[in-house]
Design an enzyme around this catalytic site. Structure first.
Site, PDB file in Angstrom:
ATOM      1  N   HIS A 112       7.187  -5.245  -1.176  1.00 54.41           N
ATOM      2  CA  HIS A 112       6.917  -5.307  -2.638  1.00 54.41           C
ATOM      3  C   HIS A 112       8.541  -5.507  -3.447  1.00 54.41           C
ATOM      4  CE1 HIS A 112       2.479  -4.633  -3.068  1.00 54.41           C
ATOM      5  NE2 HIS A 112       2.729  -4.051  -1.998  1.00 54.41           N
ATOM      6  N   GLU A 124       9.525  -0.982  -1.425  1.00 53.43           N
ATOM      7  CA  GLU A 124       9.877  -1.511  -2.888  1.00 53.43           C
ATOM      8  C   GLU A 124      11.235  -1.786  -2.364  1.00 53.43           C
ATOM      9  OE1 GLU A 124       8.003  -2.350  -5.472  1.00 53.43           O
ATOM     10  OE2 GLU A 124       6.191  -1.075  -5.050  1.00 53.43           O
ATOM     11  N   GLU A 133       6.539 -11.231  -6.778  1.00 52.51           N
ATOM     12  CA  GLU A 133       7.662 -10.303  -5.875  1.00 52.51           C
ATOM     13  C   GLU A 133       8.164 -11.122  -4.547  1.00 52.51           C
ATOM     14  OE1 GLU A 133       5.672  -6.501  -5.769  1.00 52.51           O
ATOM     15  OE2 GLU A 133       5.393  -6.553  -7.903  1.00 52.51           O
TER      16      GLU A 133
END
Length: 582
Positions: free
Chosen positions: A307, A399, A178
């Protein structure tokens, strides 16, 4: 089966990952020397001396003498004698050419490319050299394969905590595949340095009033594996875990379960929970331990972990309060503040705040782009929960896209989408209240507790007696208390439009109800037992029971350190040279 080779095979465990693989490489250069034309080439003395200076405290900590074969004067040579550096290959990726360190004219030119480990280190060091008065690089430890976990820090006094200046951190690339977070933090470091030099008032104000730490890659070993497949081709799993096959975001102590167990106990602590000794019996990644020691060393206030794989902001708790429920809303006592922090990032992000459901992250539109972690999916051993329950720090998880390893041509757009959010979130560290807790003589009180009525989560003061308590707008009853001192309470109102932390100092009065011969235990000793990270020895179970003298003290005769059992199979050839003179 010689004691020298056995020592090298277990040194990683004995020193709990410290100084490895440097020690093993240096030792091998002596035990299995390099030869050219039938002549032994000795390793360089300065390499041995530097490593000894760095690693000797680790040996002292386990009461072990420095190995005889690493005698820098006896077995190593000077450069004039034609020596070689056995650690050159290990450090080669992080070495910089002199011309790379030359300062440049201020510019905000950023190359939006993927960075290998060596390129990342080069960029970070070059950035710090351009802004030496406000930046520095340092390592918090090593990965399993020996790569430094480099941090670049921005502050008006790099390397030092300043009272009343909050500590902030961003952590990227926890999962090696990631990569968006890693690249964003590399770009952010260059941007902040350049903009500070150019006189950008927003960046100057942020750096002048905050100590900022950027850790672009927590899992450099995993990244190198993911990078072999390349952008656009990396799968969902390859490189996610460390070289030890550990998922770092499942490797932290599970303190959330402990909180749920304590919830019904009225006076039980639900903050600054100690690490259970059973945790050390499992496999603890050196990257995880490095992060935990970093948290202990610096009083962080706010943090975010970057992430990839989705487009949403999540916040603690990440573990469901019911172990059988995989998607269950599980709020912390600071639910309102965590929502405020999460919205700060989401609202400033043009895609997360977009109301279209036909996009990456579209299924979170009705939730305004944020969600409680356990309500999304539950897991244990996460870093965000550990931050909140073991330290003062509030951490959220970002995210930042459905593509974990995007193509290079997409990186500029990703930076453009996240730049404002990254800066806005850093500014949130200045919300709530701050102050100093001291006695009537002005002496700071370390580890005093700051409590908020109605929120069952305290924070504690730092070494200088300073504290920062993140709070949303509202009216609160705040109290400060410490062992041996009276409790002081104050009523505080934080207006909705207030963008800076309110100053609330406390002066505690010493209690004189103790007997004259009673010695108050220092507050730092009282609170040390809440954090066994530095004191608990995971290898202690190997130690043999020691004979006791008449007064219950260990007998000096035949006393051996706990690690001596590692060499029990050697009989009369045990390494007495590892025992310190007693």
């Amino acid at each position: 089966m010689s004691s020298e080779y056995i020592l090298m095979s277990v040194i990683h465990n004995l020193l709990q990952g410290e100084c490895n693989p440097d020690l093993r490489l240096l030792s091998c250069s002596i035990l299995a020397p390099q030869c050219e034309k039938d002549r032994v080439i000795k390793p360089c003395r300065h390499v041995c001396e530097n490593l000894r200076k760095t690693c000797l405290p680790a040996f002292d900590a386990i009461d072990m003498a420095w190995p005889y074969f690493l005698d820098c004067d006896r077995f190593f040579a000077g450069e004039e004698e034609g020596c070689f550096d056995p650690l050159a290959k290990l450090r080669g990726e992080s070495e910089l050419a002199v011309e790379d360190l030359l300062t440049e004219e201020p510019t905000t030119l950023i190359k939006f490319t993927h960075h290998s480990y060596s390129k990342m280190v080069s960029i970070l060091k070059k950035t710090a050299s351009r802004c030496p008065h406000i930046a520095r690089t340092y390592s918090i430890g090593r990965s399993f394969e020996g790569r430094d976990l480099f941090v670049i820090e921005f502050s008006t006094n790099p390397g030092h905590h300043e009272p009343m200046k909050p500590e902030f951190k961003y952590i990227g690339n926890m999962h090696g595949n990631e990569v968006v977070g890693k690249e964003l933090l590399i770009y952010l470091a260059q941007y902040m340095c350049s903009e500070y030099l150019l006189g950008n008032p927003r960046i100057q104000t942020l750096i002048n009033n905050t100590r900022i730490h950027l850790l672009p890659s927590l899992n450099p070993d995993g990244y190198e594996l993911a990078a072999e497949e390349g952008a656009g081709y990396n799968g969902w799993i390859n490189g996610r875990q460390t070289a030890q096959n550990l998922d770092l975001n499942r490797n932290f102590p599970d303190l959330t379960s402990e909180v749920y167990n304590r919830a019904r106990l009225r006076w039980a602590r639900t903050d600054h929970i100690p690490i259970p000794q059973s945790y050390w019996e499992g496999k603890v990644a050196p990257e995880t331990k490095a992060i935990m020691k970093w948290m202990r060393a610096i009083p962080f206030v706010l943090s975010a972990s970057l992430h990839g794989g989705e487009l949403v902001v999540t916040y603690p708790y990440d573990f469901s309060r019911h172990p059988l429920e995989e998607k269950m809303f599980s709020p912390t006592p600071d639910e309102k503040m965590f929502r405020l922090l999460s919205k700060a990032y989401a609202t400033a992000h043009p895609v997360i705040s977009d109301k279209s459901e036909a996009r990456c992250g579209g299924n979170f539109v009705k939730r305004e782009g944020i969600i409680n972690g356990a309500q999304w999916y539950s897991f244990t051993g996460g870093m965000a929960d550990f931050n909140y329950l073991h330290t003062n720090c509030f951490e959220i998880t970002l995210e930042l896209g459905c593509d974990k390893f995007p193509l290079e041509e997409e990186l500029y757009s990703i930076w453009h989408e996240n730049k404002e959010s990254l800066l806005t979130f850093m500014g949130m560290v200045h919300r709530g209240i701050k102050g100093i807790v001291s006695d009537k003589f002005g002496n700071p009180i370390k580890n005093a507790r700051i409590s908020v009525r109605g929120i069952r989560h305290d924070i504690i003061t730092a070494a200088d007696g300073d504290y920062w308590r993140l709070l949303p707008p509202g009216t609160y009853i705040i109290s400060a208390h410490a062992p041996g001192y009276s409790k002081v309470m104050k009523k505080v109102t934080l207006p909705a439009k207030m963008k800076r932390a309110g100053r609330v100092d406390f002066i505690l009065r010493s209690l004189d109800t103790r007997p004259k011969n009673f010695l108050r235990r220092p507050t730092e000793d009282i609170y040390e037992r809440y954090d066994p990270l530095e004191h608990f020895d995971p290898h202690a179970q190997h130690a043999q029971s020691e004979p006791r003298g008449d007064r219950g003290q260990p007998s000096q005769q035949n006393e051996k350190p706990w690690w001596w059992s590692y060499f029990s199979s050697l009989g009369q050839h045990k390494p007495l040279w590892l025992l310190k003179q007693r």
